[in-house]
Write a protein that holds these residues in place. Sequence first.
Motif, PDB file in Angstrom:
ATOM      1  N   HIS A 133       0.809  -1.213   0.000  1.00  0.00           N
ATOM      2  CA  HIS A 133       0.000   0.000   0.000  1.00  0.00           C
ATOM      3  C   HIS A 133       0.849   1.274   0.000  1.00  0.00           C
ATOM      4  N   VAL A 134       2.157   1.132   0.095  1.00  0.00           N
ATOM      5  CA  VAL A 134       3.030   2.307   0.033  1.00  0.00           C
ATOM      6  C   VAL A 134       3.100   2.805  -1.402  1.00  0.00           C
ATOM      7  N   THR A 135       2.962   4.115  -1.596  1.00  0.00           N
ATOM      8  CA  THR A 135       3.020   4.728  -2.918  1.00  0.00           C
ATOM      9  C   THR A 135       4.317   5.517  -3.068  1.00  0.00           C
ATOM     10  N   GLU A 136       4.616   5.913  -4.293  1.00  0.00           N
ATOM     11  CA  GLU A 136       5.806   6.720  -4.538  1.00  0.00           C
ATOM     12  C   GLU A 136       5.696   8.071  -3.833  1.00  0.00           C
ATOM     13  N   GLU A 137       4.480   8.596  -3.767  1.00  0.00           N
ATOM     14  CA  GLU A 137       4.271   9.856  -3.058  1.00  0.00           C
ATOM     15  C   GLU A 137       4.625   9.711  -1.583  1.00  0.00           C
ATOM     16  N   MET A 138       4.276   8.587  -0.975  1.00  0.00           N
ATOM     17  CA  MET A 138       4.598   8.356   0.427  1.00  0.00           C
ATOM     18  C   MET A 138       6.105   8.250   0.625  1.00  0.00           C
ATOM     19  N   LEU A 139       6.804   7.629  -0.313  1.00  0.00           N
ATOM     20  CA  LEU A 139       8.264   7.543  -0.205  1.00  0.00           C
ATOM     21  C   LEU A 139       8.893   8.923  -0.289  1.00  0.00           C
ATOM     22  N   VAL A 140       8.349   9.774  -1.148  1.00  0.00           N
ATOM     23  CA  VAL A 140       8.864  11.138  -1.240  1.00  0.00           C
ATOM     24  C   VAL A 140       8.743  11.828   0.110  1.00  0.00           C
ATOM     25  N   ARG A 141       7.621  11.666   0.767  1.00  0.00           N
ATOM     26  CA  ARG A 141       7.397  12.329   2.042  1.00  0.00           C
ATOM     27  C   ARG A 141       8.274  11.736   3.147  1.00  0.00           C
ATOM     28  N   GLU A 142       8.495  10.431   3.127  1.00  0.00           N
ATOM     29  CA  GLU A 142       9.334   9.796   4.154  1.00  0.00           C
ATOM     30  C   GLU A 142      10.798  10.171   3.987  1.00  0.00           C
ATOM     31  N   PHE A 143      11.301  10.075   2.755  1.00  0.00           N
ATOM     32  CA  PHE A 143      12.723  10.292   2.511  1.00  0.00           C
ATOM     33  C   PHE A 143      13.052  11.762   2.282  1.00  0.00           C
ATOM     34  N   GLY A 144      12.050  12.568   1.890  1.00  0.00           N
ATOM     35  CA  GLY A 144      12.305  13.957   1.566  1.00  0.00           C
ATOM     36  C   GLY A 144      12.786  14.786   2.741  1.00  0.00           C
ATOM     37  N   VAL A 145      12.553  14.324   3.965  1.00  0.00           N
ATOM     38  CA  VAL A 145      13.022  15.073   5.131  1.00  0.00           C
ATOM     39  C   VAL A 145      14.542  15.091   5.197  1.00  0.00           C
ATOM     40  N   CYS A 146      15.198  14.205   4.460  1.00  0.00           N
ATOM     41  CA  CYS A 146      16.664  14.092   4.527  1.00  0.00           C
ATOM     42  C   CYS A 146      17.369  14.934   3.466  1.00  0.00           C
ATOM     43  N   GLY A 147      16.647  15.441   2.480  1.00  0.00           N
ATOM     44  CA  GLY A 147      17.287  16.253   1.462  1.00  0.00           C
ATOM     45  C   GLY A 147      16.567  16.180   0.132  1.00  0.00           C
ATOM     46  N   MET A 153      19.769  13.819  -4.657  1.00  0.00           N
ATOM     47  CA  MET A 153      20.654  14.682  -5.437  1.00  0.00           C
ATOM     48  C   MET A 153      22.084  14.616  -4.898  1.00  0.00           C
ATOM     49  N   GLU A 154      22.233  14.373  -3.594  1.00  0.00           N
ATOM     50  CA  GLU A 154      23.554  14.344  -2.961  1.00  0.00           C
ATOM     51  C   GLU A 154      23.744  13.063  -2.163  1.00  0.00           C
ATOM     52  N   ARG A 155      24.956  12.533  -2.220  1.00  0.00           N
ATOM     53  CA  ARG A 155      25.305  11.301  -1.508  1.00  0.00           C
ATOM     54  C   ARG A 155      25.118  11.465   0.004  1.00  0.00           C
ATOM     55  N   GLU A 156      25.492  12.622   0.542  1.00  0.00           N
ATOM     56  CA  GLU A 156      25.409  12.836   1.985  1.00  0.00           C
ATOM     57  C   GLU A 156      23.969  12.724   2.483  1.00  0.00           C
ATOM     58  N   ASP A 157      23.024  13.201   1.690  1.00  0.00           N
ATOM     59  CA  ASP A 157      21.620  13.111   2.086  1.00  0.00           C
ATOM     60  C   ASP A 157      21.129  11.667   2.048  1.00  0.00           C
ATOM     61  N   ALA A 158      21.627  10.900   1.082  1.00  0.00           N
ATOM     62  CA  ALA A 158      21.257   9.485   1.003  1.00  0.00           C
ATOM     63  C   ALA A 158      21.781   8.741   2.225  1.00  0.00           C
ATOM     64  N   GLN A 159      23.020   9.040   2.631  1.00  0.00           N
ATOM     65  CA  GLN A 159      23.583   8.404   3.821  1.00  0.00           C
ATOM     66  C   GLN A 159      22.776   8.761   5.057  1.00  0.00           C
ATOM     67  N   ALA A 160      22.347  10.014   5.139  1.00  0.00           N
ATOM     68  CA  ALA A 160      21.527  10.443   6.273  1.00  0.00           C
ATOM     69  C   ALA A 160      20.193   9.699   6.293  1.00  0.00           C
ATOM     70  N   ALA A 161      19.638   9.412   5.106  1.00  0.00           N
ATOM     71  CA  ALA A 161      18.370   8.681   5.033  1.00  0.00           C
ATOM     72  C   ALA A 161      18.537   7.254   5.535  1.00  0.00           C
ATOM     73  N   ILE A 162      19.660   6.619   5.200  1.00  0.00           N
ATOM     74  CA  ILE A 162      19.913   5.263   5.698  1.00  0.00           C
ATOM     75  C   ILE A 162      19.949   5.272   7.221  1.00  0.00           C
ATOM     76  N   GLU A 163      20.684   6.209   7.778  1.00  0.00           N
ATOM     77  CA  GLU A 163      20.838   6.262   9.234  1.00  0.00           C
ATOM     78  C   GLU A 163      19.529   6.611   9.930  1.00  0.00           C
ATOM     79  N   ARG A 164      18.711   7.416   9.294  1.00  0.00           N
ATOM     80  CA  ARG A 164      17.472   7.873   9.926  1.00  0.00           C
ATOM     81  C   ARG A 164      16.313   6.900   9.745  1.00  0.00           C
ATOM     82  N   LEU A 165      16.249   6.253   8.569  1.00  0.00           N
ATOM     83  CA  LEU A 165      15.044   5.493   8.221  1.00  0.00           C
ATOM     84  C   LEU A 165      15.219   3.983   8.219  1.00  0.00           C
ATOM     85  N   GLN A 166      16.442   3.492   8.379  1.00  0.00           N
ATOM     86  CA  GLN A 166      16.653   2.048   8.395  1.00  0.00           C
ATOM     87  C   GLN A 166      15.789   1.396   9.477  1.00  0.00           C
ATOM     88  N   GLN A 167      15.000   0.415   9.083  1.00  0.00           N
ATOM     89  CA  GLN A 167      14.103  -0.340   9.967  1.00  0.00           C
ATOM     90  C   GLN A 167      12.935   0.499  10.500  1.00  0.00           C
TER      91      GLN A 167
END
Length: 270
Positions: A71-85, A113-127
Motif C-alpha cells: 500500500h506504500v506509494t511513490e508519493e509516500m516515499l517522497v514524504r518519508e525520505f524527503g526530510v533528509c534532502g 541529489m547528494e550522496r550525503e543526504d542518502a547516507q543520512a536517510a539510511i541512518e534515519r530510516l533504516q528499519q
Amino acid sequence: QRVASRDAGLVPSQRNRSPSRDESKLRGVGHSGAPPGPLNASMYGGIFSDPHNESDDPFTSNLYVGNLSPHVTEEMLVREFGVCGPIASVKIMWPHTEEERARQRNCGFVSFMEREDAQAAIERLQQKDVLGYELCIGWGKAVPKPATPLYVPPDRAALCKFDPSLPQIPVPDLVWDRVLDSLAYHTSRFGVQFEQVIRARELRNPHFSWLFEAFGPANPRLTYYKWRVYSLLQGDTLDVWRTAPFQMFMSGPVWIPPAVPPSGSRPRFS
C-alpha cells in the motif's frame, strides 16, 4: 534491476556457501526463501539489519528500499525520505506476476541529489515502520539525476535561488481538474499533434476556450496545462512532481509549481 527478483533484497543469494542458522528460518517458503508479508528485525535479526547492497560505488546517491508494504506509494516515499534532502527520483517496482503479488511486499528506489543526504536517510530510516513493514535500505546502482530535483524539503528551498529580476510564474493550484490533467497527460505521451487534434475538434466548445486564449495571468488554466505537460516530460507523475522553482529555458521566467496535495486527497487519474 536484478534486485527485484530477490524478494526485496532482504535475503542475499550467494553461491557456494552453507546457509547460516538465521537464514535457515527463511528457507522453504516461496522461490525467494522468505514467507509472504512483512519482514522485521525481531524475526530475522542480522539478515534484516545487514541489507544487501546492489552497488559498491562510493559516489552513488541511489538507495534501494526493500520490504515495502503493497500500500506504500511513490508519493509516500517522497514524504518519508524527503526530510533528509532533495530527491532526484522515486520508483517502486510494482509486481507484474501472481508470484510477485503473493509476496505481499514490494521494493523500490529513492535517488537523492547528494550522496550525503542518502547516507543520512539510511541512518534515519533504516528499519522504520511504515504501514506495518520495517524499511530495509541499502545502496543501489547510480542513476542519472535531473537538473531540477523531484522534491526539495522546505528548509532547503531557500537554497534554490534565481535572478530576482526574472519574472515569476506561479502555477495555479488546479490539481483537481481532471480535464487539464488528461489533456496534459496525453499530450506528453503523443506530442503536440494530440493537442492540435483537440484544438480542431473542440474549437467551438466553451470548456476548451482557454486553449485558444492568450497565455498570461488572466488564463490560469493554460498556465497550469503548460506546466503539467513540461512536468510530465521531465519524468514527474500526476501524483508526485517537483515543487522547486525552475526555468524551462535559460534566462526564461521562473516557474513556481503548486504543492503536492496530501496522500489520498486527490482522485486517481485513469
